[in-house]
Design an enzyme around this catalytic site. Structure first.
Site, PDB file in Angstrom:
ATOM      1  N   MET A   2      41.819  47.053  42.516  1.00  0.00           N
ATOM      2  CA  MET A   2      42.665  47.892  41.658  1.00  0.00           C
ATOM      3  C   MET A   2      42.525  47.477  40.207  1.00  0.00           C
ATOM      4  O   MET A   2      42.424  46.294  39.897  1.00  0.00           O
ATOM      5  CB  MET A   2      44.111  47.804  42.136  1.00  0.00           C
ATOM      6  CG  MET A   2      44.269  48.486  43.483  1.00  0.00           C
ATOM      7  SD  MET A   2      45.841  48.227  44.232  1.00  0.00           S
ATOM      8  CE  MET A   2      46.772  49.470  43.387  1.00  0.00           C
ATOM      9  N   CYS A  83      46.304  43.814  51.202  1.00  0.00           N
ATOM     10  CA  CYS A  83      46.900  43.716  49.873  1.00  0.00           C
ATOM     11  C   CYS A  83      48.322  43.162  49.957  1.00  0.00           C
ATOM     12  O   CYS A  83      49.134  43.657  50.738  1.00  0.00           O
ATOM     13  CB  CYS A  83      46.897  45.094  49.208  1.00  0.00           C
ATOM     14  SG  CYS A  83      47.629  45.047  47.579  1.00  0.00           S
ATOM     15  N   HIS A 154      39.055  39.047  54.556  1.00  0.00           N
ATOM     16  CA  HIS A 154      39.368  38.076  53.492  1.00  0.00           C
ATOM     17  C   HIS A 154      39.890  36.837  54.222  1.00  0.00           C
ATOM     18  O   HIS A 154      40.960  36.870  54.825  1.00  0.00           O
ATOM     19  CB  HIS A 154      40.424  38.673  52.555  1.00  0.00           C
ATOM     20  CG  HIS A 154      40.746  37.801  51.388  1.00  0.00           C
ATOM     21  ND1 HIS A 154      41.592  38.185  50.377  1.00  0.00           N
ATOM     22  CD2 HIS A 154      40.349  36.543  51.059  1.00  0.00           C
ATOM     23  CE1 HIS A 154      41.696  37.217  49.475  1.00  0.00           C
ATOM     24  NE2 HIS A 154      40.963  36.205  49.878  1.00  0.00           N
ATOM     25  N   GLY A 195      36.062  36.389  50.244  1.00  0.00           N
ATOM     26  CA  GLY A 195      37.010  35.418  49.700  1.00  0.00           C
ATOM     27  C   GLY A 195      36.314  34.210  49.109  1.00  0.00           C
ATOM     28  O   GLY A 195      35.682  33.439  49.831  1.00  0.00           O
TER      29      GLY A 195
HETATM   30  C1  LIG Z   1      42.268  42.613  40.206  1.00  0.00           C
HETATM   31  C2  LIG Z   1      42.076  42.655  41.700  1.00  0.00           C
HETATM   32  C3  LIG Z   1      42.327  43.832  42.377  1.00  0.00           C
HETATM   33  C4  LIG Z   1      42.139  43.906  43.764  1.00  0.00           C
HETATM   34  N1  LIG Z   1      42.347  45.089  44.403  1.00  0.00           N
HETATM   35  C5  LIG Z   1      42.051  45.193  45.719  1.00  0.00           C
HETATM   36  C6  LIG Z   1      42.133  46.436  46.388  1.00  0.00           C
HETATM   37  O1  LIG Z   1      42.469  47.487  45.801  1.00  0.00           O
HETATM   38  N2  LIG Z   1      41.824  46.473  47.709  1.00  0.00           N
HETATM   39  C7  LIG Z   1      41.425  45.340  48.379  1.00  0.00           C
HETATM   40  O2  LIG Z   1      41.129  45.422  49.578  1.00  0.00           O
HETATM   41  N3  LIG Z   1      41.342  44.167  47.778  1.00  0.00           N
HETATM   42  C8  LIG Z   1      41.641  44.066  46.463  1.00  0.00           C
HETATM   43  N4  LIG Z   1      41.528  42.854  45.838  1.00  0.00           N
HETATM   44  C9  LIG Z   1      41.123  41.682  46.624  1.00  0.00           C
HETATM   45  C10 LIG Z   1      39.608  41.528  46.628  1.00  0.00           C
HETATM   46  O3  LIG Z   1      39.003  42.662  47.216  1.00  0.00           O
HETATM   47  C11 LIG Z   1      39.181  40.302  47.427  1.00  0.00           C
HETATM   48  O4  LIG Z   1      39.596  40.450  48.766  1.00  0.00           O
HETATM   49  C12 LIG Z   1      39.779  39.015  46.881  1.00  0.00           C
HETATM   50  O5  LIG Z   1      39.754  38.980  45.466  1.00  0.00           O
HETATM   51  C13 LIG Z   1      38.998  37.811  47.426  1.00  0.00           C
HETATM   52  O6  LIG Z   1      37.610  37.963  47.210  1.00  0.00           O
HETATM   53  P1  LIG Z   1      36.856  37.323  45.929  1.00  0.00           P
HETATM   54  O7  LIG Z   1      37.181  35.842  45.958  1.00  0.00           O
HETATM   55  O8  LIG Z   1      35.408  37.622  46.166  1.00  0.00           O
HETATM   56  O9  LIG Z   1      37.430  37.965  44.721  1.00  0.00           O
HETATM   57  C14 LIG Z   1      41.706  42.762  44.473  1.00  0.00           C
HETATM   58  C15 LIG Z   1      41.435  41.586  43.774  1.00  0.00           C
HETATM   59  C16 LIG Z   1      41.614  41.523  42.399  1.00  0.00           C
HETATM   60  C17 LIG Z   1      41.310  40.232  41.671  1.00  0.00           C
END
Ligand SMILES: Cc1cc2nc3c(=O)[nH]c(=O)nc-3n(C[C@H](O)[C@H](O)[C@H](O)COP(=O)(O)O)c2cc1C
Length: 315
Positions: A2, A83, A154, A195
């Site tokens: 988002m 979420c 995640h 994650g």
């Molecule tokens: C700003 C922001 C917005 C996010 N929005 C969503 C979302 O809309 N849907 C979702 O499934 N995960 C959302 N996430 C979570 C990420 O998809 C991901 O699961 C989480 O950040 C862990 O992965 P990463 O360490 O690769 O960032 C969001 C994360 C961030 C930082």
């Protein structure tokens, strides 16, 4: 993600990798049913393959939203079961659904009945005091019985009582082993780990145990890493960043003419040159100027000039 992976971001990412799967921000079923659909769901042809992520917990509404998404041409409809925001909890969807596998199964069954497009699930390993060994399998098995075969996990719990959404992305410990075990136990399912994966080297390590890797913050904050994805994982030619940037500049110029504000497109580029000479000035120029009235394609070209003349960084 988002506030991040809107259609402009996805165009930039698609130019960097032809093969990585891209996801929309989560859009609630309610918004799709009652909101401005073109604004919420419109996307460019170039973005394929692109998944629409839905939020919701009412099977009939999710089914309708999935049908609308499929009609727009999305390649996958993904249900958010991860979420942790307060807003999401009060609406009884997102991560709190980890407690309700039967309801999630009803949701995905209704969605699958409504569309031919693959329906997938993104989840956590559990919430609060759940035993993740039980909660992850319970959620996945219930959805698998309803016909879902692809799960992005995640690999940490969401602690719904007491942690902010931001902390919920970092504080609960990661348990990759549990996700690997899920793949070993359910070999027919496609399991994607998510994650804390910060580099393509890390991604490659995970791929020894699971079918796919989903990168969130690393891909958004340092998108240049996507330029190596095609050659490294898909046996396709390496992407050329300069060419990509030039194509994105053309896209930005075209969208400016349609009335899209410059910053809505350039904000996704801020991390693109991370670590390169001139990157700081590039970023600063855009941060200071892209939101000003009259900001134009020249504003972007001026920012890019700092990368060709990095000695100006010292100025
Ligand atoms: C700003 C922001 C917005 C996010 N929005 C969503 C979302 O809309 N849907 C979702 O499934 N995960 C959302 N996430 C979570 C990420 O998809 C991901 O699961 C989480 O950040 C862990 O992965 P990463 O360490 O690769 O960032 C969001 C994360 C961030 C930082």
């Amino acid at each position: 993600m988002m506030e991040c992976t809107d259609r402009h971001c996805r165009v930039l990412h698609r130019l960097l990798s032809r093969h990585a799967r891209l996801y929309t921000e989560m859009v609630t079923a309610e918004a799709i049913l009652h909101g401005k659909r073109d604004r919420l769901l419109g996307f460019s042809e170039i973005e394929h393959p692109v998944a629409l992520q839905l939020g919701g917990a009412e099977p009939a509404k999710l089914a309708q939203a999935a049908r609308i998404g499929a009609d727009f041409g999305y390649d996958e409809i993904n249900l958010n079961v991860g979420c942790p925001s307060d807003r999401v909890q009060s609406g009884q969807f997102g991560a709190c659904l980890m407690r309700e596998p039967a309801l999630v199964a009803d949701c995905v069954a209704a969605m699958r009945a409504a569309v031919k497009t693959p329906v997938t699930v993104k989840c956590r390993i559990g919430v609060d005091d759940q035993d993740p060994h039980h909660s992850l399998r319970a959620l996945v098995d219930a959805c698998a019985q309803a016909g879902v075969t692809v799960f992005a996990v995640h690999a940490r719990k969401a602690w719904l009582a007491g942690l902010s959404p931001r902390d919920n992305r970092d504080v609960p410990p990661l348990d990759y082993e549990l996700v690997y075990a899920l793949k070993r136990e359910r070999p027919d399912l496609t399991i994607i780990v998510n994650g804390g994966i910060g580099s393509l080297d890390d991604a490659e390590t995970h791929l020894a145990y699971v079918d796919g890797v989903m990168m969130g913050r690393a891909a958004y904050q340092t998108p240049a890493l996507l330029a190596d994805v095609d050659s490294r994982f898909f046996g396709a030619p390496e992407r050329d960043i300069d060419e990509t940037v030039e194509t994105y500049v053309e896209y930005v110029a075209a969208k400016l003419k349609e009335g899209v504000p410059l910053n809505a497109m350039t904000r996704h580029m801020l991390g693109l040159f991370h670590g390169q000479p001139g990157a700081r000035l590039f970023r600063r120029h855009l941060s200071e100027n892209a939101t000003r009235p009259g900001a134009s394609i020249q504003t972007l070209r001026d920012a890019l000039a700092y990368l060709r003349a990095p000695h100006r960084e010292a100025a």
